[in-house]
Design a protein around this motif. Structure first.
Motif, PDB file in Angstrom:
ATOM      1  N   TYR A  17      23.353 -30.137  20.247  1.00 30.55           N
ATOM      2  CA  TYR A  17      23.305 -28.868  20.975  1.00 30.55           C
ATOM      3  C   TYR A  17      24.614 -28.571  21.699  1.00 30.55           C
ATOM      4  CZ  TYR A  17      18.403 -30.228  20.589  1.00 30.55           C
ATOM      5  OH  TYR A  17      17.191 -30.664  20.123  1.00 30.55           O
ATOM      6  N   ASN A  18      24.796 -27.305  22.001  1.00 31.71           N
ATOM      7  CA  ASN A  18      25.870 -26.869  22.881  1.00 31.71           C
ATOM      8  C   ASN A  18      25.236 -26.583  24.235  1.00 31.71           C
ATOM      9  OD1 ASN A  18      27.281 -24.166  24.057  1.00 31.71           O
ATOM     10  ND2 ASN A  18      28.768 -25.579  23.192  1.00 31.71           N
ATOM     11  N   LEU A  19      25.713 -27.250  25.276  1.00 28.76           N
ATOM     12  CA  LEU A  19      25.187 -27.079  26.628  1.00 28.76           C
ATOM     13  C   LEU A  19      26.293 -26.562  27.533  1.00 28.76           C
ATOM     14  CD1 LEU A  19      23.318 -30.507  26.894  1.00 28.76           C
ATOM     15  CD2 LEU A  19      22.332 -28.298  26.277  1.00 28.76           C
ATOM     16  N   THR A  20      25.959 -25.604  28.371  1.00 27.03           N
ATOM     17  CA  THR A  20      26.917 -25.028  29.307  1.00 27.03           C
ATOM     18  C   THR A  20      26.340 -25.090  30.707  1.00 27.03           C
ATOM     19  OG1 THR A  20      27.726 -23.514  27.603  1.00 27.03           O
ATOM     20  CG2 THR A  20      28.241 -22.960  29.882  1.00 27.03           C
ATOM     21  N   PHE A  21      27.122 -25.619  31.640  1.00 28.53           N
ATOM     22  CA  PHE A  21      26.721 -25.735  33.040  1.00 28.53           C
ATOM     23  C   PHE A  21      27.576 -24.764  33.837  1.00 28.53           C
ATOM     24  CE2 PHE A  21      26.525 -27.924  37.205  1.00 28.53           C
ATOM     25  CZ  PHE A  21      25.153 -28.003  37.332  1.00 28.53           C
ATOM     26  N   ALA A  22      26.937 -23.970  34.697  1.00 28.70           N
ATOM     27  CA  ALA A  22      27.665 -22.963  35.458  1.00 28.70           C
ATOM     28  C   ALA A  22      27.147 -22.866  36.883  1.00 28.70           C
ATOM     29  CB  ALA A  22      27.531 -21.602  34.767  1.00 28.70           C
ATOM     30  N   LYS A  23      28.008 -22.386  37.750  1.00 27.63           N
ATOM     31  CA  LYS A  23      27.641 -22.138  39.140  1.00 27.63           C
ATOM     32  C   LYS A  23      27.302 -20.657  39.265  1.00 27.63           C
ATOM     33  CE  LYS A  23      29.245 -22.702  43.822  1.00 27.63           C
ATOM     34  NZ  LYS A  23      30.267 -23.284  44.687  1.00 27.63           N
ATOM     35  N   LYS A  24      26.177 -20.367  39.927  1.00 28.32           N
ATOM     36  CA  LYS A  24      25.769 -18.978  40.117  1.00 28.32           C
ATOM     37  C   LYS A  24      26.476 -18.416  41.349  1.00 28.32           C
ATOM     38  CE  LYS A  24      21.149 -19.502  39.979  1.00 28.32           C
ATOM     39  NZ  LYS A  24      19.750 -19.209  39.817  1.00 28.32           N
ATOM     40  N   ILE A  25      27.121 -17.291  41.140  1.00 30.29           N
ATOM     41  CA  ILE A  25      27.782 -16.583  42.236  1.00 30.29           C
ATOM     42  C   ILE A  25      27.316 -15.140  42.156  1.00 30.29           C
ATOM     43  CG2 ILE A  25      29.976 -15.860  43.221  1.00 30.29           C
ATOM     44  CD1 ILE A  25      31.230 -18.313  41.892  1.00 30.29           C
ATOM     45  N   SER A  26      26.447 -14.783  43.089  1.00 34.22           N
ATOM     46  CA  SER A  26      25.831 -13.461  43.104  1.00 34.22           C
ATOM     47  C   SER A  26      25.118 -13.246  41.765  1.00 34.22           C
ATOM     48  CB  SER A  26      26.882 -12.385  43.383  1.00 34.22           C
ATOM     49  OG  SER A  26      26.267 -11.161  43.636  1.00 34.22           O
ATOM     50  N   LYS A  27      25.497 -12.210  41.020  1.00 37.04           N
ATOM     51  CA  LYS A  27      24.820 -11.927  39.747  1.00 37.04           C
ATOM     52  C   LYS A  27      25.587 -12.462  38.544  1.00 37.04           C
ATOM     53  CE  LYS A  27      22.311  -7.919  41.253  1.00 37.04           C
ATOM     54  NZ  LYS A  27      21.907  -6.556  40.970  1.00 37.04           N
ATOM     55  N   ARG A  28      26.686 -13.132  38.789  1.00 39.72           N
ATOM     56  CA  ARG A  28      27.460 -13.670  37.661  1.00 39.72           C
ATOM     57  C   ARG A  28      27.430 -15.190  37.690  1.00 39.72           C
ATOM     58  NH1 ARG A  28      32.641 -15.337  38.646  1.00 39.72           N
ATOM     59  NH2 ARG A  28      33.330 -15.127  40.798  1.00 39.72           N
ATOM     60  N   PHE A  40      26.482 -20.806  17.571  1.00 41.24           N
ATOM     61  CA  PHE A  40      26.207 -19.380  17.700  1.00 41.24           C
ATOM     62  C   PHE A  40      24.726 -19.040  17.569  1.00 41.24           C
ATOM     63  CE2 PHE A  40      30.579 -19.893  16.294  1.00 41.24           C
ATOM     64  CZ  PHE A  40      31.232 -19.287  17.351  1.00 41.24           C
ATOM     65  N   LEU A  41      23.900 -19.884  18.173  1.00 43.54           N
ATOM     66  CA  LEU A  41      22.463 -19.651  18.240  1.00 43.54           C
ATOM     67  C   LEU A  41      22.148 -18.976  19.571  1.00 43.54           C
ATOM     68  CD1 LEU A  41      21.309 -23.155  16.970  1.00 43.54           C
ATOM     69  CD2 LEU A  41      21.269 -21.012  15.695  1.00 43.54           C
ATOM     70  N   PRO A  42      20.950 -18.397  19.701  1.00 47.93           N
ATOM     71  CA  PRO A  42      20.591 -17.776  20.990  1.00 47.93           C
ATOM     72  C   PRO A  42      20.626 -18.800  22.125  1.00 47.93           C
ATOM     73  CG  PRO A  42      19.009 -17.195  19.287  1.00 47.93           C
ATOM     74  CD  PRO A  42      19.912 -18.239  18.706  1.00 47.93           C
ATOM     75  N   LYS A  43      21.144 -18.363  23.253  1.00 49.75           N
ATOM     76  CA  LYS A  43      21.230 -19.232  24.422  1.00 49.75           C
ATOM     77  C   LYS A  43      20.024 -19.005  25.314  1.00 49.75           C
ATOM     78  CE  LYS A  43      26.249 -19.046  24.507  1.00 49.75           C
ATOM     79  NZ  LYS A  43      26.718 -20.265  24.088  1.00 49.75           N
ATOM     80  N   GLU A  44      19.581 -20.081  25.970  1.00 50.27           N
ATOM     81  CA  GLU A  44      18.465 -19.972  26.896  1.00 50.27           C
ATOM     82  C   GLU A  44      18.686 -20.906  28.077  1.00 50.27           C
ATOM     83  OE1 GLU A  44      14.686 -21.566  25.381  1.00 50.27           O
ATOM     84  OE2 GLU A  44      15.869 -22.329  23.714  1.00 50.27           O
ATOM     85  N   VAL A  45      18.086 -20.550  29.190  1.00 55.00           N
ATOM     86  CA  VAL A  45      18.197 -21.361  30.397  1.00 55.00           C
ATOM     87  C   VAL A  45      17.307 -22.595  30.247  1.00 55.00           C
ATOM     88  CG1 VAL A  45      17.765 -21.434  32.874  1.00 55.00           C
ATOM     89  CG2 VAL A  45      18.733 -19.370  31.841  1.00 55.00           C
ATOM     90  N   LEU A  46      17.912 -23.772  30.405  1.00 52.65           N
ATOM     91  CA  LEU A  46      17.168 -25.027  30.310  1.00 52.65           C
ATOM     92  C   LEU A  46      16.764 -25.534  31.681  1.00 52.65           C
ATOM     93  CD1 LEU A  46      19.413 -26.848  27.711  1.00 52.65           C
ATOM     94  CD2 LEU A  46      17.347 -25.528  27.291  1.00 52.65           C
ATOM     95  N   TRP A  47      17.601 -25.251  32.660  1.00 54.31           N
ATOM     96  CA  TRP A  47      17.350 -25.672  34.036  1.00 54.31           C
ATOM     97  C   TRP A  47      18.096 -24.715  34.954  1.00 54.31           C
ATOM     98  CZ3 TRP A  47      20.822 -27.112  37.803  1.00 54.31           C
ATOM     99  CH2 TRP A  47      20.272 -27.647  38.971  1.00 54.31           C
ATOM    100  N   GLU A  48      17.480 -24.444  36.109  1.00 52.61           N
ATOM    101  CA  GLU A  48      18.103 -23.510  37.041  1.00 52.61           C
ATOM    102  C   GLU A  48      17.731 -23.884  38.467  1.00 52.61           C
ATOM    103  OE1 GLU A  48      18.588 -18.690  37.305  1.00 52.61           O
ATOM    104  OE2 GLU A  48      16.895 -19.514  36.204  1.00 52.61           O
ATOM    105  N   SER A  49      18.700 -23.768  39.354  1.00 54.69           N
ATOM    106  CA  SER A  49      18.455 -23.950  40.780  1.00 54.69           C
ATOM    107  C   SER A  49      18.998 -22.721  41.487  1.00 54.69           C
ATOM    108  CB  SER A  49      19.124 -25.223  41.296  1.00 54.69           C
ATOM    109  OG  SER A  49      20.519 -25.047  41.404  1.00 54.69           O
TER     110      SER A  49
END
Length: 73
Positions: A17-28, A40-49
């Motif tokens: 899999y391709n995994l991307t980790f990001a920091k949430k800043i406001s709406k971006r 290039f498959l659909p992306k989905e949220v696996l975990w969120e805080s």
């Protein structure tokens, strides 16, 4: 958990899999790191805080559960 430890724990999933980790800043989202090669498959949220999100491409249900357990520690 620091970023290097997180990368290490997620590295076993990068063959499939391709995994991307990001920091949430406001709406971006501010990109922090990505592991694996994009298929290039659909992306989905696996975990969120409140402050962070992990997004994956085409992750199977059983692996979603295992990945989310990494963050329960």
């Amino acid at each position: 958990m620091n970023i290097e430890m997180l990368k290490d724990k997620l590295s076993s999933y990068t063959q499939k899999y391709n995994l991307t980790f990001a920091k949430k800043i406001s709406k971006r989202k501010e990109f922090l790191f990505s592991l694996g090669e994009s298929k290039f498959l659909p992306k989905e949220v696996l975990w969120e805080s409140e402050n962070f999100v992990l997004i994956g491409e085409g992750v199977e249900e059983k692996d979603k559960i295992e990945i989310s357990k990494i963050f329960d520690l």
